[in-house]
Enzyme design. Structure first.
Site, PDB file in Angstrom:
ATOM      1  N   GLY A  72      -1.228   0.428  -4.768  1.00 10.90           N
ATOM      2  CA  GLY A  72      -2.371  -0.350  -4.299  1.00 10.90           C
ATOM      3  C   GLY A  72      -3.634   0.051  -5.025  1.00 10.90           C
ATOM      4  O   GLY A  72      -3.935   1.240  -5.119  1.00 10.90           O
ATOM      5  N   ASP A  90      11.764  -6.237 -15.762  1.00  5.38           N
ATOM      6  CA  ASP A  90      12.309  -5.979 -14.424  1.00  5.38           C
ATOM      7  C   ASP A  90      12.494  -7.241 -13.600  1.00  5.38           C
ATOM      8  O   ASP A  90      13.407  -7.318 -12.774  1.00  5.38           O
ATOM      9  CB  ASP A  90      11.411  -4.987 -13.666  1.00  5.38           C
ATOM     10  N   TYR A 118      11.089  -2.266  -9.222  1.00  2.93           N
ATOM     11  CA  TYR A 118       9.741  -2.416  -9.773  1.00  2.93           C
ATOM     12  C   TYR A 118       8.684  -1.497  -9.162  1.00  2.93           C
ATOM     13  O   TYR A 118       7.924  -0.859  -9.886  1.00  2.93           O
ATOM     14  CB  TYR A 118       9.312  -3.875  -9.608  1.00  2.93           C
ATOM     15  N   SER A 169       7.474  -0.337 -16.215  1.00  6.71           N
ATOM     16  CA  SER A 169       8.520  -0.275 -15.198  1.00  6.71           C
ATOM     17  C   SER A 169       9.899  -0.646 -15.742  1.00  6.71           C
ATOM     18  O   SER A 169      10.907  -0.379 -15.087  1.00  6.71           O
ATOM     19  CB  SER A 169       8.169  -1.198 -14.021  1.00  6.71           C
ATOM     20  N   CYS A 197       0.810  -1.205   0.000  1.00  8.08           N
ATOM     21  CA  CYS A 197       0.000   0.000   0.000  1.00  8.08           C
ATOM     22  C   CYS A 197       0.847   1.259   0.000  1.00  8.08           C
ATOM     23  O   CYS A 197       2.082   1.203   0.030  1.00  8.08           O
ATOM     24  CB  CYS A 197      -0.945   0.013   1.202  1.00  8.08           C
ATOM     25  N   ASN A 233       1.721   0.620   6.015  1.00  8.50           N
ATOM     26  CA  ASN A 233       2.292   0.020   4.813  1.00  8.50           C
ATOM     27  C   ASN A 233       3.332  -0.997   5.256  1.00  8.50           C
ATOM     28  O   ASN A 233       4.278  -0.654   5.958  1.00  8.50           O
ATOM     29  CB  ASN A 233       2.947   1.090   3.938  1.00  8.50           C
ATOM     30  N   GLY A 234       3.169  -2.240   4.850  1.00  9.50           N
ATOM     31  CA  GLY A 234       4.138  -3.270   5.214  1.00  9.50           C
ATOM     32  C   GLY A 234       3.475  -4.546   5.671  1.00  9.50           C
ATOM     33  O   GLY A 234       2.295  -4.792   5.408  1.00  9.50           O
TER      34      GLY A 234
END
Length: 479
Positions: free
Chosen positions: A38, A358, A254, A295, A12, A113-114
């Site tokens: 996200g 990538d 990425y 990317s 996220c 986030n994580g």
């Protein structure tokens, strides 16, 4: 082959602001800049003179806030926002953040986030103490730890909670009178601070959001730090000094937008250096370089400059295809790929093509792109990957948590090359990746987490240790 498409997804993106009369509207623009982090859900929580209000829903930012009234109702001079891709917990409205908690003595907003690596242990302990969870997300754990702390002040409670959770995390916490930002001791996930011309403070997962909202970068949040922002200004504190920088290397490969700067390194420039190094390690004859949009375009540019081969637009991405659902038949899956990506026959026909991408996860997408190029008349297709082989799962916020999903964990380079139908396959070396990113640090691996490539995790895995050890025994055929 009947296996489904699988690609990398980050969990996220976070955006927070303090001191702006249209805080929610600025947050909306900030979240648009972070949409790539996200697409499952989005939400904004505002602070209007100590009263916290929130709106959230499933979907993209523009879909969630399609009615102007939804955003206009979020009044106040402070806000936090969130875009979500689920790695822990399902795609349910209950898991869409920011979370808002109404207690008898305070309100609390929370965005994360994580991914925590001791979620199961902490959740079991908290439930035994009477905690009730309203979501399946690991984010909620921090709130329960804060509320059960015996420390005297909220800041001390927060510090104790941050020292208890383990893994990769960047948090934004909103109270009635303060905005807190915190980063895990390894800095796995990026988080930066900016300031607008009117003096408003901004916190974002990526610096690309600063440009959109008119903020200037001030500094990155450092591992183990907790930042406090209120009407008096900004305070830099820490909850631990036992830190070691291990920023997720896939941010540079990425996830992050090319115009973002992480730990002083521009993402586009890092990817170009990866492409240059990849060209140096490439050992085959070719005519043109074709990057897989979007990317990989920076790496393809670097590869072209280093090799002297022309960089051609041999693949075109349909920018209006936002999300593709898994299709029930092979024919429909192939059609879904062609809707998103097209090969330009007049560019690749009769040419020996270097296809720069990538990463390779399952190999499904690579195989289909190689076939697109062959169908368009490419004489040869040499695949060059701007990162090492993905062999190990991530437990810090990327949705790959077992080795069954990774083709390189189960097959040699030669076998992967055969599976994807390429004439050759070249990966960037691990040393090449680390040197290409080039963070100015003495930390191990140049301040990067490269566990996905070498299996050496910078922290204990806690609840995931047994799962990881079991996955080492498994082997899946992708033929």
């Amino acid at each position: 082959m009947t296996y489904e498409v699988k690609s990398l997804n980050e969990e996220c993106g976070l955006f927070g602001i303090w001191g702006h009369p249209q805080a929610a509207q600025v947050t909306y623009f900030g979240l648009h800049s972070l949409q790539h982090r996200g697409q499952e859900g989005a939400g904004i929580l505002s602070n209007d003179q100590g009263k916290l209000k929130r709106y959230r829903d499933l979907g993209l930012v523009a879909e969630v806030f399609k009615n102007p009234s939804d955003l206009e109702s979020l009044t106040g001079q402070a806000a936090i926002g969130h875009v979500r891709y689920a790695t822990a917990g399902g795609a349910s409205i209950n898991n869409v953040q920011p979370f808002l908690f109404d207690f008898y003595d305070m309100q609390l907003g929370l965005a994360h986030n994580g991914n925590l690596t001791n979620t199961q242990t902490l959740k079991r302990e908290l439930e035994e103490q009477g905690a009730i969870f309203s979501s399946s997300s690991d984010t909620e754990i921090l709130m329960h730890l804060i509320r059960r702390s015996k420390k005297a002040t909220f800041l001390d409670k927060l510090k104790e909670a941050l020292s208890t959770v383990k893994g990769g995390f960047a948090y934004l916490v909103m109270t009635e009178d303060k905005l807190y930002a915190a980063l895990d001791p390894n800095g796995f996930r990026p988080l930066s601070i900016g300031r607008m011309k009117n003096g408003a403070w901004v916190v974002s997962s990526e610096t690309c959001a600063f440009e959109v909202v008119g903020a200037e970068w001030v500094r990155d949040v450092q591992p183990g730090e907790v930042i406090i922002i209120d009407d008096a200004g900004i305070t830099y504190d820490h909850y631990t000094t036992d830190t070691q920088l291990s920023i997720c290397s896939m941010e540079y490969v990425y996830f992050a937008r090319p115009d973002s700067v992480i730990n002083g390194v521009n993402v586009h420039a890092a990817r170009k250096r990866m492409g240059r190094r990849l060209a140096q390690e490439f050992q085959h004859e070719a005519d043109i370089v074709v990057g897989v949009p979007n990317s990989s375009l920076s790496a393809a540019s670097g590869f072209s400059e280093e090799s002297g081969l022309p960089n051609e637009m041999g693949l075109i991405k349909n920018q209006y295809i936002q999300r593709t659902f898994i299709q029930p038949t092979q024919e429909l899956r192939e059609q879904g790929v062609r809707m998103k990506l097209s090969a330009v026959s007049s560019i690749v026909k009769g040419k020996r093509v270097v296809m720069v991408d990538d990463s390779i996860v399952r190999g499904t997408t690579s195989r289909r792109i190689v076939q697109l190029l062959r169908d368009a008349g490419a004489a040869e297709v040499h695949v060059a990957i701007g990162s090492p082989e993905l062999k190990y799962p991530c437990f810090y916020g990327i949705d790959i948590q077992n080795r069954r999903e990774l083709i390189s964990a189960n097959h040699s380079v030669e076998e992967v090359c055969e599976i994807i139908g390429a004439d050759s396959l070249t990966y960037l070396s691990l040393e090449g990746l680390i040197e290409s990113v080039g963070i100015d640090t003495d930390a191990p691996n140049g301040g990067l987490c490269v566990a996905y490539f070498d299996g050496c995790y910078p922290t204990p895995l806690y609840d995931y240790e047994e799962r990881y050890l079991e996955s080492l025994k498994e082997k899946t055929s992708f033929y």
